[in-house]
Scaffold this motif. Structure first.
Motif, PDB file in Angstrom:
ATOM      1  N   SER A 117      34.895  -1.777 -71.190  1.00 12.36           N
ATOM      2  CA  SER A 117      35.822  -0.894 -71.879  1.00 12.36           C
ATOM      3  C   SER A 117      37.071  -0.687 -71.036  1.00 12.36           C
ATOM      4  O   SER A 117      37.906   0.135 -71.367  1.00 12.36           O
ATOM      5  CB  SER A 117      35.149   0.455 -72.161  1.00 12.36           C
ATOM      6  OG  SER A 117      34.742   1.043 -70.941  1.00 12.36           O
ATOM      7  N   MET A 118      37.217  -1.394 -69.931  1.00  7.10           N
ATOM      8  CA  MET A 118      38.357  -1.245 -69.042  1.00  7.10           C
ATOM      9  C   MET A 118      39.248  -2.471 -69.138  1.00  7.10           C
ATOM     10  O   MET A 118      38.791  -3.543 -69.499  1.00  7.10           O
ATOM     11  CB  MET A 118      37.875  -1.086 -67.600  1.00  7.10           C
ATOM     12  CG  MET A 118      36.994   0.132 -67.387  1.00  7.10           C
ATOM     13  SD  MET A 118      36.455   0.301 -65.690  1.00  7.10           S
ATOM     14  CE  MET A 118      34.978  -0.695 -65.689  1.00  7.10           C
ATOM     15  N   ALA A 119      40.553  -2.311 -68.793  1.00  8.69           N
ATOM     16  CA  ALA A 119      41.446  -3.460 -68.702  1.00  8.69           C
ATOM     17  C   ALA A 119      40.905  -4.361 -67.600  1.00  8.69           C
ATOM     18  O   ALA A 119      40.475  -3.894 -66.560  1.00  8.69           O
ATOM     19  CB  ALA A 119      42.854  -3.004 -68.371  1.00  8.69           C
ATOM     20  N   GLU A 120      40.926  -5.672 -67.817  1.00  9.84           N
ATOM     21  CA  GLU A 120      40.215  -6.565 -66.917  1.00  9.84           C
ATOM     22  C   GLU A 120      40.906  -7.914 -66.788  1.00  9.84           C
ATOM     23  O   GLU A 120      41.483  -8.410 -67.740  1.00  9.84           O
ATOM     24  CB  GLU A 120      38.819  -6.735 -67.507  1.00  9.84           C
ATOM     25  CG  GLU A 120      37.931  -7.668 -66.814  1.00  9.84           C
ATOM     26  CD  GLU A 120      36.563  -7.607 -67.453  1.00  9.84           C
ATOM     27  OE1 GLU A 120      36.294  -8.466 -68.311  1.00  9.84           O
ATOM     28  OE2 GLU A 120      35.796  -6.703 -67.110  1.00  9.84           O
ATOM     29  N   LEU A 121      40.816  -8.509 -65.602  1.00  9.67           N
ATOM     30  CA  LEU A 121      41.291  -9.859 -65.348  1.00  9.67           C
ATOM     31  C   LEU A 121      40.155 -10.660 -64.735  1.00  9.67           C
ATOM     32  O   LEU A 121      39.446 -10.167 -63.867  1.00  9.67           O
ATOM     33  CB  LEU A 121      42.483  -9.845 -64.388  1.00  9.67           C
ATOM     34  CG  LEU A 121      43.732  -9.143 -64.896  1.00  9.67           C
ATOM     35  CD1 LEU A 121      44.762  -9.040 -63.782  1.00  9.67           C
ATOM     36  CD2 LEU A 121      44.310  -9.886 -66.085  1.00  9.67           C
ATOM     37  N   CYS A 122      39.984 -11.910 -65.183  1.00  4.20           N
ATOM     38  CA  CYS A 122      38.895 -12.751 -64.691  1.00  4.20           C
ATOM     39  C   CYS A 122      39.411 -14.125 -64.298  1.00  4.20           C
ATOM     40  O   CYS A 122      40.367 -14.620 -64.887  1.00  4.20           O
ATOM     41  CB  CYS A 122      37.817 -12.923 -65.752  1.00  4.20           C
ATOM     42  SG  CYS A 122      36.969 -11.399 -66.180  1.00  4.20           S
ATOM     43  N   SER A 123      38.758 -14.736 -63.324  1.00  6.55           N
ATOM     44  CA  SER A 123      39.090 -16.089 -62.880  1.00  6.55           C
ATOM     45  C   SER A 123      37.824 -16.811 -62.468  1.00  6.55           C
ATOM     46  O   SER A 123      36.865 -16.194 -62.016  1.00  6.55           O
ATOM     47  CB  SER A 123      40.033 -16.050 -61.676  1.00  6.55           C
ATOM     48  OG  SER A 123      41.262 -15.492 -62.010  1.00  6.55           O
ATOM     49  N   LYS A 124      37.843 -18.139 -62.611  1.00 12.71           N
ATOM     50  CA  LYS A 124      36.765 -18.958 -62.092  1.00 12.71           C
ATOM     51  C   LYS A 124      37.089 -19.249 -60.635  1.00 12.71           C
ATOM     52  O   LYS A 124      38.225 -19.573 -60.299  1.00 12.71           O
ATOM     53  CB  LYS A 124      36.640 -20.257 -62.887  1.00 12.71           C
ATOM     54  CG  LYS A 124      36.165 -20.022 -64.300  1.00 12.71           C
ATOM     55  CD  LYS A 124      36.000 -21.315 -65.062  1.00 12.71           C
ATOM     56  CE  LYS A 124      35.481 -21.015 -66.469  1.00 12.71           C
ATOM     57  NZ  LYS A 124      35.253 -22.248 -67.219  1.00 12.71           N
ATOM     58  N   ILE A 125      36.085 -19.109 -59.744  1.00 12.97           N
ATOM     59  CA  ILE A 125      36.289 -19.334 -58.317  1.00 12.97           C
ATOM     60  C   ILE A 125      35.123 -20.139 -57.751  1.00 12.97           C
ATOM     61  O   ILE A 125      34.035 -20.160 -58.317  1.00 12.97           O
ATOM     62  CB  ILE A 125      36.418 -18.009 -57.531  1.00 12.97           C
ATOM     63  CG1 ILE A 125      35.111 -17.208 -57.573  1.00 12.97           C
ATOM     64  CG2 ILE A 125      37.589 -17.177 -58.031  1.00 12.97           C
ATOM     65  CD1 ILE A 125      35.038 -16.054 -56.581  1.00 12.97           C
ATOM     66  N   THR A 126      35.381 -20.807 -56.633  1.00 14.85           N
ATOM     67  CA  THR A 126      34.326 -21.414 -55.828  1.00 14.85           C
ATOM     68  C   THR A 126      34.588 -20.949 -54.407  1.00 14.85           C
ATOM     69  O   THR A 126      35.516 -21.431 -53.759  1.00 14.85           O
ATOM     70  CB  THR A 126      34.355 -22.951 -55.914  1.00 14.85           C
ATOM     71  OG1 THR A 126      34.213 -23.327 -57.285  1.00 14.85           O
ATOM     72  CG2 THR A 126      33.228 -23.562 -55.100  1.00 14.85           C
ATOM     73  N   PRO A 127      33.811 -19.966 -53.915  1.00 13.78           N
ATOM     74  CA  PRO A 127      34.064 -19.428 -52.574  1.00 13.78           C
ATOM     75  C   PRO A 127      33.728 -20.443 -51.483  1.00 13.78           C
ATOM     76  O   PRO A 127      33.044 -21.430 -51.732  1.00 13.78           O
ATOM     77  CB  PRO A 127      33.151 -18.208 -52.495  1.00 13.78           C
ATOM     78  CG  PRO A 127      32.108 -18.426 -53.523  1.00 13.78           C
ATOM     79  CD  PRO A 127      32.695 -19.312 -54.577  1.00 13.78           C
ATOM     80  N   ALA A 128      34.203 -20.169 -50.276  1.00 15.65           N
ATOM     81  CA  ALA A 128      33.896 -21.009 -49.116  1.00 15.65           C
ATOM     82  C   ALA A 128      32.390 -21.047 -48.896  1.00 15.65           C
ATOM     83  O   ALA A 128      31.640 -20.270 -49.499  1.00 15.65           O
ATOM     84  CB  ALA A 128      34.613 -20.450 -47.885  1.00 15.65           C
ATOM     85  N   ARG A 129      31.930 -21.907 -48.017  1.00 13.70           N
ATOM     86  CA  ARG A 129      30.496 -22.113 -47.768  1.00 13.70           C
ATOM     87  C   ARG A 129      29.709 -20.825 -47.593  1.00 13.70           C
ATOM     88  O   ARG A 129      28.553 -20.752 -47.961  1.00 13.70           O
ATOM     89  CB  ARG A 129      30.298 -22.976 -46.533  1.00 13.70           C
ATOM     90  CG  ARG A 129      30.496 -24.429 -46.767  1.00 13.70           C
ATOM     91  CD  ARG A 129      30.010 -25.215 -45.559  1.00 13.70           C
ATOM     92  NE  ARG A 129      30.469 -24.657 -44.302  1.00 13.70           N
ATOM     93  CZ  ARG A 129      31.420 -25.180 -43.550  1.00 13.70           C
ATOM     94  NH1 ARG A 129      32.004 -26.282 -43.914  1.00 13.70           N
ATOM     95  NH2 ARG A 129      31.768 -24.616 -42.415  1.00 13.70           N
ATOM     96  N   GLY A 130      30.315 -19.789 -46.998  1.00 13.08           N
ATOM     97  CA  GLY A 130      29.595 -18.549 -46.750  1.00 13.08           C
ATOM     98  C   GLY A 130      29.336 -17.726 -47.992  1.00 13.08           C
ATOM     99  O   GLY A 130      28.577 -16.764 -47.961  1.00 13.08           O
ATOM    100  N   GLY A 131      29.957 -18.078 -49.126  1.00 15.28           N
ATOM    101  CA  GLY A 131      29.756 -17.356 -50.373  1.00 15.28           C
ATOM    102  C   GLY A 131      30.404 -15.982 -50.369  1.00 15.28           C
ATOM    103  O   GLY A 131      31.285 -15.709 -49.562  1.00 15.28           O
ATOM    104  N   VAL A 132      29.982 -15.133 -51.281  1.00 15.63           N
ATOM    105  CA  VAL A 132      30.480 -13.756 -51.358  1.00 15.63           C
ATOM    106  C   VAL A 132      29.288 -12.807 -51.315  1.00 15.63           C
ATOM    107  O   VAL A 132      28.203 -13.120 -51.801  1.00 15.63           O
ATOM    108  CB  VAL A 132      31.328 -13.506 -52.627  1.00 15.63           C
ATOM    109  CG1 VAL A 132      32.611 -14.323 -52.601  1.00 15.63           C
ATOM    110  CG2 VAL A 132      30.552 -13.793 -53.891  1.00 15.63           C
ATOM    111  N   MET A 133      29.495 -11.638 -50.722  1.00 18.23           N
ATOM    112  CA  MET A 133      28.430 -10.640 -50.575  1.00 18.23           C
ATOM    113  C   MET A 133      28.465  -9.681 -51.762  1.00 18.23           C
ATOM    114  O   MET A 133      29.499  -9.109 -52.077  1.00 18.23           O
ATOM    115  CB  MET A 133      28.629  -9.860 -49.278  1.00 18.23           C
ATOM    116  CG  MET A 133      27.583  -8.776 -49.053  1.00 18.23           C
ATOM    117  SD  MET A 133      25.923  -9.422 -48.825  1.00 18.23           S
ATOM    118  CE  MET A 133      26.052 -10.106 -47.192  1.00 18.23           C
TER     119      MET A 133
END
Length: 185
Positions: free
Chosen positions: A21-37
């Motif tokens: 229900s909020m204004a939102e922006l999205c993107s496709k990503i491929t993080p570096a080897r360490g990934g995301v937490m």
């Protein structure tokens, strides 16, 4: 993480809208080897979708999921509130020389995950870094990194943006630090 209605602001072509229900922006990503937490399941890697959503009070939530999957996860330390006052020199760690600029600038020491951060000039850099964001009066934000104590700065790939309100600079800087500072790997 589940959200209620559908807005669909700023979705890249072919990306399914996360329900919110909020204004939102999205993107496709491929993080570096360490990934995301993430808060819920720890580190995730691979092809992901990243969405930032902003409520009417300026609260920003950042979440990720595997591309095409249904379950969303909160990105650790990335949530913030917009429309914070931007002040020249705020956020410099003790002893850190400011990059020369006529724009409001914020700097923080970070240690990215094993995969490092991608720069435009030299590719991936790893280790103890300094992250600086500068914002001009029109809301144009430039993001750069350097090895701590080094003289040469590098542009963080695909990180520059334009804010609707330059006062949101500090919130954007803190979100970047929250996403990129991963000393535990």
């Amino acid at each position: 993480m589940t959200a209620p209605a559908t807005v669909g602001v700023g979705y890249p072509a072919g990306l399914d809208a996360k329900e919110t229900s909020m204004a939102e922006l999205c993107s496709k990503i491929t993080p570096a080897r360490g990934g995301v937490m993430t808060d819920e399941v720890g580190v995730i890697t691979g092809d992901l979708e990243l969405c930032t959503s902003c409520d009417a009070d300026g609260g920003v939530q950042v979440s990720v999921r595997y591309q095409g999957a249904g379950e969303w996860y909160a990105l650790s330390s990335a949530n913030c509130t917009l429309t914070a006052p931007a002040t020249v020199g705020v956020g410099y760690p003790a002893g850190l020389d400011a990059k020369e600029t006529s724009m409001a600038e914020l700097c923080s020491k970070i240690t990215p995950a094993r995969g490092g951060v991608m720069t435009d000039e030299v590719g991936v850099i790893t280790g103890d870094l300094e992250l600086c964001t500068s914002c001009d009066a029109d809301g144009g934000v430039q993001v750069s990194v350097r090895y701590q104590g080094a003289g040469e700065w590098y542009a963080l790939s695909s990180a520059n943006c334009t804010l609707h309100d330059a006062r949101d600079h500090e919130a954007v800087h803190q979100a970047l630090v929250g996403v990129l500072h991963r000393p535990e790997g």
